[in-house]
Design a protein around this motif. Structure first.
Motif, PDB file in Angstrom:
ATOM      1  N   ALA A 114       0.327  11.473  -0.372  1.00 48.08           N
ATOM      2  CA  ALA A 114      -0.720  10.752  -1.102  1.00 48.08           C
ATOM      3  C   ALA A 114      -0.865   9.365  -0.494  1.00 48.08           C
ATOM      4  CB  ALA A 114      -0.350  10.639  -2.582  1.00 48.08           C
ATOM      5  N   GLN A 115      -2.042   8.812  -0.645  1.00 50.23           N
ATOM      6  CA  GLN A 115      -2.290   7.467  -0.144  1.00 50.23           C
ATOM      7  C   GLN A 115      -3.142   6.738  -1.170  1.00 50.23           C
ATOM      8  OE1 GLN A 115      -3.795   7.340   3.802  1.00 50.23           O
ATOM      9  NE2 GLN A 115      -3.897   5.131   3.866  1.00 50.23           N
ATOM     10  N   LEU A 116      -2.875   5.462  -1.364  1.00 51.74           N
ATOM     11  CA  LEU A 116      -3.591   4.651  -2.332  1.00 51.74           C
ATOM     12  C   LEU A 116      -4.326   3.547  -1.595  1.00 51.74           C
ATOM     13  CD1 LEU A 116      -4.059   4.078  -5.347  1.00 51.74           C
ATOM     14  CD2 LEU A 116      -1.971   2.724  -5.335  1.00 51.74           C
ATOM     15  N   ASN A 117      -5.649   3.472  -1.784  1.00 48.88           N
ATOM     16  CA  ASN A 117      -6.460   2.437  -1.135  1.00 48.88           C
ATOM     17  C   ASN A 117      -7.001   1.481  -2.189  1.00 48.88           C
ATOM     18  OD1 ASN A 117      -6.275   3.476   1.512  1.00 48.88           O
ATOM     19  ND2 ASN A 117      -7.741   5.058   0.945  1.00 48.88           N
ATOM     20  N   SER A 172       0.848  -1.188   0.000  1.00 46.04           N
ATOM     21  CA  SER A 172       0.000   0.000   0.000  1.00 46.04           C
ATOM     22  C   SER A 172       0.884   1.238   0.000  1.00 46.04           C
ATOM     23  CB  SER A 172      -0.959  -0.003   1.191  1.00 46.04           C
ATOM     24  OG  SER A 172      -0.231   0.072   2.383  1.00 46.04           O
ATOM     25  N   HIS A 209       2.176   4.948   0.298  1.00 48.82           N
ATOM     26  CA  HIS A 209       2.072   6.199   1.020  1.00 48.82           C
ATOM     27  C   HIS A 209       3.308   6.996   0.633  1.00 48.82           C
ATOM     28  CE1 HIS A 209       0.918   9.050   4.064  1.00 48.82           C
ATOM     29  NE2 HIS A 209       2.185   9.117   4.408  1.00 48.82           N
TER      30      HIS A 209
END
Length: 189
Positions: free
Chosen positions: A61-64, A45, A47
């Motif tokens: 930024a963050q990716l889910n 994941s 970040h």
């Protein structure tokens, strides 16, 4: 940075998979593959953070991820009559009752059950009732094709009997006829 788990010759899932057979083994391999994908996605994941060389501004930024497993229903006919003999008593009564006239093997991965629809030969019948898992689907020539929600839990190769009450068309003569009902199964999304 992505960390990978080294492959082990005696990993517990490999030992368990060797003891499983047929469809259970295939289902187990899908579950293991799905879990492996989830673990890899969790490990990977993303970040990210960035800062300017002059300081002052910062970005992140963050990716889910979301994994959706589509609902399926699979049907295999184990036994099905190819035709039906209608007697004069059936004609006088106006209907024919057939308990467990079809034997099906059902698989559904939905906890919300599945949908079933029925079509019938309107030259022979004016309506039909389908009895499946203690539920009844009723349809007639005026209503056309009707869909019914069958409430059930997850089914894996469950053998199910289907019963019918065939409402005969007025004026039908006693005799032998082709099987007049067709069922269709769909996932309940």
């Amino acid at each position: 940075m992505i960390n990978l788990v080294p492959r082990c010759a005696h990993f517990p899932t490999k030992i368990l998979a060797e003891k499983l057979t047929g469809k259970t083994r295939k289902l187990f391999s899908y579950v293991v593959a799905g879990l492996a994908l989830l673990v890899n996605l969790a490990i990977a994941s993303a970040h990210a953070e960035a800062a300017s060389a002059h300081g002052g501004s910062k970005a992140s930024a963050q990716l889910n991820f979301r994994i959706v497993i589509p609902a399926i229903v699979r049907v295999k006919a184990l036994a099905q009559a190819l035709g039906i003999t209608i007697t004069q008593d059936d004609v006088d009564r106006g209907h024919v009752d057939l308990a467990d006239a079809s034997q099906l093997m059902l698989t559904s991965n939905s906890r919300n059950g599945y949908l079933i629809s029925a079509n019938f030969d309107a030259e022979i019948l004016e309506g039909v009732e389908i009895k499946l898992l203690n539920q009844t689907l009723r349809t007639d020539a005026r209503k056309g094709t009707k869909t019914m929600h069958v409430q059930s839990s997850i089914l894996i190769d469950e053998v199910v009997g289907v019963g019918y009450r065939l409402h005969l068309k007025p004026g039908l003569k006693a005799g032998s006829y082709h099987w007049p009902v067709a069922l269709a199964f769909m996932p309940n999304s």
